[in-house]
Write an enzyme that holds these catalytic residues in place. Structure first.
Site, PDB file in Angstrom:
ATOM      1  N   SER A  47       2.192   0.541   1.007  1.00  0.00           N
ATOM      2  CA  SER A  47       2.055  -0.856   1.809  1.00  0.00           C
ATOM      3  C   SER A  47       1.805  -2.108   1.163  1.00  0.00           C
ATOM      4  CB  SER A  47       0.780  -0.911   3.159  1.00  0.00           C
ATOM      5  OG  SER A  47      -0.466  -0.387   2.648  1.00  0.00           O
TER       6      SER A  47
ATOM      7  N   LYS B 297      -4.419  -8.445  -2.776  1.00  0.00           N
ATOM      8  CA  LYS B 297      -3.087  -8.096  -1.654  1.00  0.00           C
ATOM      9  C   LYS B 297      -3.434  -9.026  -0.501  1.00  0.00           C
ATOM     10  CE  LYS B 297      -2.173  -4.033   1.076  1.00  0.00           C
ATOM     11  NZ  LYS B 297      -2.372  -2.011   1.703  1.00  0.00           N
TER      12      LYS B 297
ATOM     13  N   SER C 125      -1.250   4.017  -0.061  1.00  0.00           N
ATOM     14  CA  SER C 125      -0.467   2.186  -0.125  1.00  0.00           C
ATOM     15  C   SER C 125      -1.015   1.155  -1.412  1.00  0.00           C
ATOM     16  CB  SER C 125      -1.386   1.523   0.707  1.00  0.00           C
ATOM     17  OG  SER C 125      -1.111   1.912   2.384  1.00  0.00           O
TER      18      SER C 125
END
Lengths: 97, 478
Positions: free
Chosen positions: B152, B77, B176
């Site tokens: 996210s 990420k 997330s």
């Protein structure tokens, strides 16, 4: 609690942000909605409850104070928007009279 | 042509047998990423460093010295630092930032010979539930391009779902990892708070954030967790207890006790198809001899408000470091020091990040601290006490991961509160610190997948992983 223009400007200054014109009205609306939402917590009785601050049971991990090689000047300055060979450059802070 | 893999075991079998090389495998992923560029998953592919690592892995396999994750092609990420590589938190304010050091999780992945393929798009500073808050555009759900991937860690979830890598790391502050895993049909694990080092992770809310894996299956999640967990002198919040060999403890579990929160199942807005699948799963678990019982949890509607008071406060503090001086974007419109701060931050941050900084600054400000921030911390203790009480008499809490399946782009954009409520079932684990996992539970009639979630007591990941592997098996056969 009702958020108005003055509160937004005060908080924005603390947060070093700017909201002008339409942006100000939008953030006033958003903050009022968000505060209305979180004010639900007032329904709960928390008398005598200690705030939960630390999420870990661990305390003070001590270690030997050993010198490790730090990042080089070049590496530290590589991401700075303005710099010379040794320093970050910032706008003039003290004006000459 | 290299075939598509969905487990590390298969990759490693073929590598050891000489059927493939790590270099060819890495190239095949780079090609798949290139062919799926429209999904907007990768902000950058680390082709050179990935291929260099793959060559090293091939040599180590030949000499019999390869690490535990040899051949695992994994994505990061875009809030996880990797020395010499860009990391931007999907924000304009860090657009050209090159990390001068690696996060502990990256060091540990590389030590065990994982191959880091690139960085994945996410909501800006990990704030969002749909990936619509990225400064670099939406990530498309690979199963339906009109729908969000969740957030996210949306890029990480689609990367795994679309086979653009074998696994990915995400971060989970309020769901997330688990929410996008549910929306994309993959496994997502949030470890116990204090299990995985946060050193080198761009912070959102430090008492909530944990790094965890997104994978095709629980075994791969266990293998990754085993490598990234454990003490690190750079993160003082880490637990000192030893890291179990998670990947060796996945055998079918003995009879266990499950609680489900009655209010969760009765919640307005819970998709009936998800509810039915949960009921079917419970029936199967009971038939196998497990205990499944309803419990009262009177705080469901207080979870998300508590989360927003505390995380925005922590975010306002963590994001104060972005000042346009030492790194990141500096506005050309500034005239003095104060306007350098204000204009750089106002131009560099997106709308949702500014909203959260403002709310967080407000709840921490003199005169409001006790009424909001301190109140939130007290409620957090109530939530933790109640959750611990349930988990002292039950092994697991079983609940949906998300109220519905992936929604369409724009569906929640006009109303921040509606978007925040997408996290209603996931924030409890972050508020209380306990580990939680989402595994694929089925597909709804709209064709979209959804997950089921298990939570367990702090540091009981071995039991959690073993049971969730079993639950995934059950759901596949339902």
């Amino acid at each position: 609690m009702k958020i108005d223009s003055k509160t937004v400007q005060d908080v924005a200054h603390l947060a070093r942000l700017e909201f002008e014109a339409e942006g100000e009205q939008k953030i006033i609306n958003d903050m009022n909605r968000m505060l209305g939402f979180v004010e639900k917590l007032n329904e709960l009785n928390t008398d005598g409850i200690e705030p939960l601050i630390y999420m870990t049971e661990e305390t003070n991990h001590l270690r030997e104070d050993v010198v490790h090689p730090p990042l080089s000047h070049k590496e530290v300055l590589q991401n700075a928007p303005k710099h010379d060979s040794d320093y970050f450059k910032v706008p003039k802070v003290v004006e000459k009279k | 042509m290299v075939k598509e893999y969905s487990s590390l075991a298969d990759v490693q079998n073929d590598l050891r047998a000489g059927a493939i090389t790590a270099v060819d495998l890495t190239r095949s992923y780079v090609e798949r990423i290139e062919n799926n560029k429209n999904l907007n998953v990768f902000l950058e592919v680390f082709t050179d460093s990935a291929l260099a690592k793959a060559e090293e892995v091939d040599a180590k396999i030949k000499s019999g010295t390869a690490g535990k994750l040899a051949g695992m092609v994994i994505a990061l990420k875009d809030n996880i630092c990797y020395r010499g590589h860009k990391v931007s938190a999907s924000s304009r304010i860090l657009e050209n930032f090159v990390s001068p050091y690696s996060s502990t999780v990256v060091e540990r992945l590389l030590q065990e010979d994982a191959i880091i393929i690139g960085r994945t798009n996410c909501d800006e500073f990990a704030m969002g539930s749909s990936n619509e808050n990225s400064a670099y555009g939406n990530v498309l759900n690979s199963l339906d391009h009109k729908r969000v991937p969740g957030g996210s860690s949306g890029g990480s979830a689609v990367a795994v779902a679309a086979n653009l890598c074998l696994a990915a790391l995400g971060t989970d502050t309020g769901g997330s990892i688990r929410q996008p895993a549910s929306f994309c049909g993959v496994v997502g694990l949030k470890p116990t708070y204090g299990r995985v080092s946060r050193w080198g992770i761009i912070a959102y809310a430090s008492s909530f954030d944990q790094v965890g894996p997104l994978t095709h299956n629980v075994a791969d999640a266990a293998a990754i967790l085993e490598v990234i967990s454990g003490v690190d002198e750079f993160d003082g919040t880490l637990a000192t207890q030893p890291v179990p060999a998670y990947s060796q403890q996945l055998q079918a579990p003995q009879k266990k006790r499950f609680a489900y929160l009655r209010d969760c199942l009765e919640k307005d807005g819970l998709d009936p198809e998800i509810k039915n699948r949960l009921l079917q799963l419970m029936e199967r678990l009971r038939a196998e001899g497990h205990v499944v019982e309803p419990v009262e949890f009177p705080y469901l509607d207080y979870l998300v408000p508590t989360y927003y008071v505390l995380t925005t406060a922590e975010a306002s503090s963590n994001l104060a470091r972005f000042d346009g001086i030492r790194y990141g974007y500096r506005s050309a419109n500034a005239t003095d020091l104060e306007s350098t701060y204000k204009k750089s931050r106002s131009e560099g941050f997106g709308a949702e990040v500014k909203r959260r900084i403002m709310l967080g600054t407000f709840v921490l400000s003199a005169g409001y601290y006790d009424a909001y921030y301190s109140k939130g911390q007290k409620v957090r203790r109530l939530l933790r006490n109640k959750t611990e009480e349930i988990l002292s008499s039950y092994d697991f809490i079983l609940l949906p991961t998300t109220p519905g399946t992936a929604f369409e782009f724009g569906a929640n954009s006009a109303d921040p509160i509606k978007m925040y409520l997408e996290d209603i079932f996931t924030v409890q684990a972050n508020l209380t610190g306990v580990p939680a996992i989402s595994v694929p539970a089925g597909k709804a009639s709209n064709g979209m997948p959804f997950g089921v979630q298990l939570m367990s007591a702090n540091f009981t990941e071995p039991a959690l992983l073993a049971m969730s592997a079993h639950v995934q098996d059950i759901c596949e056969k339902l």
